[in-house]
Design a protein around this motif. Structure first.
Motif, PDB file in Angstrom:
ATOM      1  N   ASN A   1      68.923   8.867 -87.300  1.00 16.46           N
ATOM      2  CA  ASN A   1      67.990   8.325 -88.339  1.00 16.46           C
ATOM      3  C   ASN A   1      66.402   8.393 -88.141  1.00 16.46           C
ATOM      4  O   ASN A   1      65.641   7.960 -88.415  1.00 16.46           O
ATOM      5  N   THR A   2      66.314   9.173 -87.004  1.00 14.00           N
ATOM      6  CA  THR A   2      64.971   9.324 -86.453  1.00 14.00           C
ATOM      7  C   THR A   2      64.431  10.772 -86.582  1.00 14.00           C
ATOM      8  O   THR A   2      65.137  11.608 -85.906  1.00 14.00           O
ATOM      9  N   ILE A   3      63.093  10.801 -86.843  1.00 19.55           N
ATOM     10  CA  ILE A   3      62.369  12.041 -86.991  1.00 19.55           C
ATOM     11  C   ILE A   3      61.254  11.978 -85.799  1.00 19.55           C
ATOM     12  O   ILE A   3      60.397  11.206 -86.104  1.00 19.55           O
ATOM     13  N   ALA A   4      61.191  12.709 -84.590  1.00 15.80           N
ATOM     14  CA  ALA A   4      60.042  12.741 -83.895  1.00 15.80           C
ATOM     15  C   ALA A   4      59.013  13.733 -84.520  1.00 15.80           C
ATOM     16  O   ALA A   4      59.278  14.759 -84.710  1.00 15.80           O
ATOM     17  N   VAL A   5      57.918  12.985 -84.732  1.00 15.07           N
ATOM     18  CA  VAL A   5      56.779  14.009 -85.534  1.00 15.07           C
ATOM     19  C   VAL A   5      56.380  15.111 -84.639  1.00 15.07           C
ATOM     20  O   VAL A   5      56.237  16.313 -84.995  1.00 15.07           O
ATOM     21  N   GLY A   6      56.195  14.637 -83.210  1.00 17.07           N
ATOM     22  CA  GLY A   6      55.576  15.561 -82.267  1.00 17.07           C
ATOM     23  C   GLY A   6      56.480  17.051 -82.026  1.00 17.07           C
ATOM     24  O   GLY A   6      55.979  18.039 -81.587  1.00 17.07           O
TER      25      GLY A   6
ATOM     26  N   LEU B   1      62.459  20.427 -88.508  1.00 17.37           N
ATOM     27  CA  LEU B   1      62.353  18.929 -88.013  1.00 17.37           C
ATOM     28  C   LEU B   1      63.480  18.458 -87.450  1.00 17.37           C
ATOM     29  O   LEU B   1      64.616  18.760 -88.059  1.00 17.37           O
TER      30      LEU B   1
ATOM     31  N   ALA C   1      58.010  18.427 -84.219  1.00 15.28           N
ATOM     32  CA  ALA C   1      58.039  19.365 -85.488  1.00 15.28           C
ATOM     33  C   ALA C   1      57.933  20.725 -85.126  1.00 15.28           C
ATOM     34  O   ALA C   1      57.012  21.087 -84.178  1.00 15.28           O
TER      35      ALA C   1
END
Lengths: 218, 638
Positions: free
Chosen positions: A63-68, A58, A70
């Motif tokens: 502080n941000t995770i881009a789900v797409g 990921l 992954a």
């Protein structure tokens, strides 16, 4: 081995693209640093014999995770230990859009670039990746690596009453930080736990004072 | 793209409107575009007048506070599943309020450009938006969806700025009907009412309410002997039932209860007794919605069936505390009430945890609160320090028994964390096998501390010896206390070490009576109220009271008051100490509420002149007390 060292070796093109990404300097502000949190599921713990079955990763920035964004690949492997199937649940013949090890490495290097790698007990995952790279005639990963297991130890208070352990498992971290353990033992599920734990650890380290990106990445 | 994480996101969203109406493939596509955002406590998501982000937010874990900067009023508090920051995006205007994390929070950020087509393709999603913008609530269905939660109002009240508007809000009522038929026996009814902890039961016939039986009916008609206990429901029920439509405001409900002088309203589909009963609204429900008072909160705690509900009630407790402090109610009373409520929360967590275990406890046990909680000085959320004692078992059964209690303790400490008590950073918790022991194991380790008082042992004793029974078998605790007194009288040298430990705390003021502040770390230049001012008092009180062999007084202020009675010649000093303890505790609590933390560290430049003088006055008392300790226990000899 001797033979290879003398000869000028040529690596696959994607390796050079990966190598080039390191020409860019690492950001100095925490919010600009791209971290790639990763986890691998393997057939076992022997670096020589065992193989990776899946890689999950990921990207984490500000502080941000881009789900797409992954990263999740399942590898085609011939080497198998039946006893590990009950842990990761990946069967050899299960159809799940598998890729070859070389393809997986190519995709992985393109995904990580020069990001800072984060993993729990990172030594194991990184060595697994490096062994795979070597099998395909490539050098070791060039990225900076952080281990949430050792970072976590740094957040603990200094007290004669607290006996620190040598190792803290991912389960222990998930319990401590109240992170749900769903999807545990899938590469991406473990990656998610590691990522959230990493964010919480960073917050704790910042509060401890004397925190800087430079120190973190030293 | 679908992956393990996006599926997990979709799984979460599908439980909340408007996402619950989306088809699986649309939901999964949407989830694939989500960003997961982590925000630490107190950090901002957006601020007033900031141009809108490209994404709006759904709370996944934690809580977000929406605040009006100008008037500094809290507009709303968003919990799991709540949407915020959507309206400015759609209207394309700047944010009208600040949003910041009330606690550590994980958000799902959803891009508007992916969401917008859904508002057109799904009528329900479009309607949701129109309704939520029109009613100016973040979730127009919130009232309905949370109707079953009796404690819902606890939270709502404090966050509704205008109480006039509040009276016009819809009531929340218990949807889970407790009902019986005409022929049910009174005994069964009373048993079920006791089990469900309700004060009234509806008598239904074909779903229609034909009568109601309340506590009062049982008292007036059965206990007086007017009817035998074997009578049927139809004999004593009040009939016909006064019914109301389920959509009613709080003001209407109050009027209705006053008018008919009843304590329970039956709500039906169309408001008449000829339609199906939908729910019951009790005076208790109304009181809960209207405000926080200790009795109501206490009842709510005991009724809570889920840890999450206790967490909500605790927010109500915090509001109560704030109110007490604002009204300047004496701290002794305040801390007693708040401690009672906190204790009740802890007890309920233990009760709920016990229910999750496969088997009942093999032997009797006691759950001890240690540290500030043991001293009943814990007004704010602080770390949890606790321990568990269980009855002695045979050597063969010991490993199994220990394993049982450790896993019970793990469930309890996890529950406590969920309601707001952070884990103890030094692992001094019953979930740590070293703090989960049988009575004789505890006796052995306490003896070890007393006989070999090194610095670690003194520190351990100073934390452990303030224990207080929170739940379970009192006898176990008494035996341990007896043991401690026996041991300390055999080894009086222990007091000397405990006393010297009490003098170890750093001094609050420097040579010129200036405040001494922290030199580095996150709290650089802050004044450490706990370590420099409160701990010296707490530690001194402990060693003095132990040396007098007084048991079961744990509260520091009360200890000093008792000491003042015991030692007439030092009465003045001890009373001053008691006063100083209370003053400091109040100070800490106020600071903590102001900053939503433990109140331990204080920014001196934020204090008024008067507050600084007050603080300094307590330092003088501390110095005198430390002199007394030094002389009495001859600490200089060490």
């Amino acid at each position: 081995m001797q033979f290879f060292k003398k000869k000028k070796v040529h690596y696959p093109d994607f390796w050079y693209a990966y190598e080039n990404s390191f020409k860019q300097k690492q950001a100095t502000e925490l919010k600009d640093v791209r971290f790639v949190v990763l986890d691998t599921e393997t057939t076992g713990f022997d670096y020589g014999e065992d193989r990776m079955l899946s890689i999950g990763a990921l990207a984490l920035k500000d502080n941000t995770i881009a789900v797409g964004e992954a990263f999740e690949v399942f590898l085609d492997q011939y080497f198998y230990h039946a006893k590990n199937v009950q842990i990761h649940g990946i069967l050899r013949d299960e159809r799940k859009n598998r890729v070859t090890e070389l393809e997986a490495l190519q995709k992985f290097l393109a995904f990580v670039g020069n990001s800072v790698l984060v993993a729990h007990h990172a030594g194991f995952d990184i060595t697994m990746l490096n062994c795979a790279l070597r099998r395909h005639g490539m050098p070791k990963l060039l990225n900076k690596v952080l281990d949430t297991s050792t970072l976590y130890k740094r957040t603990l208070i200094q007290s004669p009453l607290l006996k620190k352990k040598e190792h803290y498992s991912l389960d222990e971290l998930a319990d401590k930080f109240n992170i749900t353990k769903r999807d545990r033992h899938t590469a991406l599920g473990d990656t998610y736990i590691t990522a959230i734990a990493f964010l919480k650890i960073l917050e704790k380290l910042k509060k401890k004072g004397k925190f800087s990106v430079k120190k973190l990445l030293k | 793209m679908n992956n393990t994480i996006s599926l997990r996101v979709a799984d979460f969203l599908k439980n909340f409107p408007p996402f619950n109406v989306l088809r699986q493939e649309d939901l999964e596509a949407l989830a694939g575009e989500v960003s997961i955002v982590y925000r630490d406590k107190e950090s901002a998501i957006f601020q007033e007048n900031e141009p809108p982000h490209e994404r709006f937010y759904v709370v996944h874990k934690g809580a977000i506070i929406l605040k009006n900067k100008g008037s500094n009023t809290i507009i709303d508090m968003c919990d799991e599943g709540d949407i915020f920051g959507l309206r400015p995006l759609i209207a394309n205007e700047s944010y009208k309020m600040d949003a910041f994390a009330y606690e550590e929070t994980i958000l799902y950020a959803i891009p508007l450009n992916v969401f917008r087509p859904l508002t057109q393709n799904y009528e329900a999603v479009g309607n949701f938006l129109i309704e939520s913008f029109a009613s100016n609530t973040r979730n127009p269905y919130a009232i309905k969806t949370s109707a079953s939660s009796e404690t819902n109002g606890v939270l709502k009240e404090g966050h509704t700025a205008d109480s006039a508007v509040f009276d016009l809000q819809q009531v929340t009522y218990s949807k889970k009907l407790v009902s019986c038929t005409k022929t049910t026996s009174i005994k069964t009814i009373a048993e079920r009412m006791t089990k469900k902890k309700v004060g009234a039961m509806l008598v239904l016939e074909n779903k229609l309410p034909i009568g109601i039986i309340t506590d009062k009916d049982i008292r007036n008609k059965i206990a007086t002997g007017a009817f035998p206990i074997t009578a049927k429901a139809s004999a004593i029920m009040s009939s016909p039932v006064i019914t109301y439509p389920k959509q009613m405001t709080i003001a209407q409900a109050q009027m209705a209860m006053m008018k008919s002088n009843i304590s329970h309203l039956c709500l039906t589909t169309d408001g008449t007794a000829n339609s199906a009963a939908e729910g019951i609204l009790s005076k208790h429900d109304l009181m809960l919605t209207l405000g926080n008072n200790p009795a109501v909160l206490m009842k709510a705690i005991k009724r809570a069936r889920k840890i999450k509900k206790i967490k909500q009630i605790r927010k109500g407790i915090m509001q109560l505390l704030q109110g007490y402090l604002d009204q300047n109610i004496p701290l002794t009373l305040t801390s007693r009430i708040i401690s009672e409520l906190n204790d009740a929360c802890i007890k309920q967590v233990i009760v709920l945890s016990l229910e999750t275990m496969d088997t009942p406890p093999p032997v009797k046990f006691a759950w001890l609160a240690m540290g500030s909680q043991g001293r009943s000085e814990q007004l704010l959320h602080t770390d949890q320090d606790n321990a568990l004692i269980f009855e002695d078992v045979t050597e063969i059964a010991l490993p199994e028994t220990t394993a049982y209690f450790v896993s019970l303790a793990k469930a309890i400490t996890k529950g406590l964390m969920e309601i707001g008590y952070e884990y103890c950073p030094a692992e001094m918790m019953a979930s740590n096998p070293e703090w989960c022991l049988s009575l004789s194991q505890w006796k052995a380790s306490v003896s070890h501390w007393i006989v070999n008082p090194g610095p670690d042992e003194v520190l351990l004793s100073s934390i452990f010896f303030d224990y207080n029974l929170a739940y379970g078998e009192k006898e176990l605790v008494n035996q341990l206390t007896e043991h401690i007194f026996e041991e300390t009288s055999k080894y009086p040298i222990f007091f000397l070490h405990l006393a010297s430990g009490a003098l170890q705390n750093p001094s609050p003021s420097g040579f010129f009576r200036s405040f001494l502040v922290e030199e580095d770390g996150a709290h650089k230049d802050f004044f450490d109220l706990k370590r420099r001012a409160l701990m010296p008092l707490v530690d001194a009180a402990r060693v003095l009271i132990l040396s007098h062999k007084i048991k079961s007084i744990n509260n520091t202020a009360e200890r000093f008051e008792r000491l003042a009675e015991l030692e007439q010649n030092n009465q003045e000093l001890f009373l001053a100490c008691s006063y100083a303890t209370k003053a400091l505790l109040k100070f800490r609590t106020k600071q903590g509420l102001l900053h939503n933390d433990s109140g331990r560290f204080i920014a001196l430049d934020k204090l008024s002149k008067e507050e600084k003088i007050k603080l300094k006055r307590t330092f003088k008392t501390i110095k005198e007390l430390q002199e007394l300790i030094k002389v009495r226990f001859k600490v200089t000899n060490l």
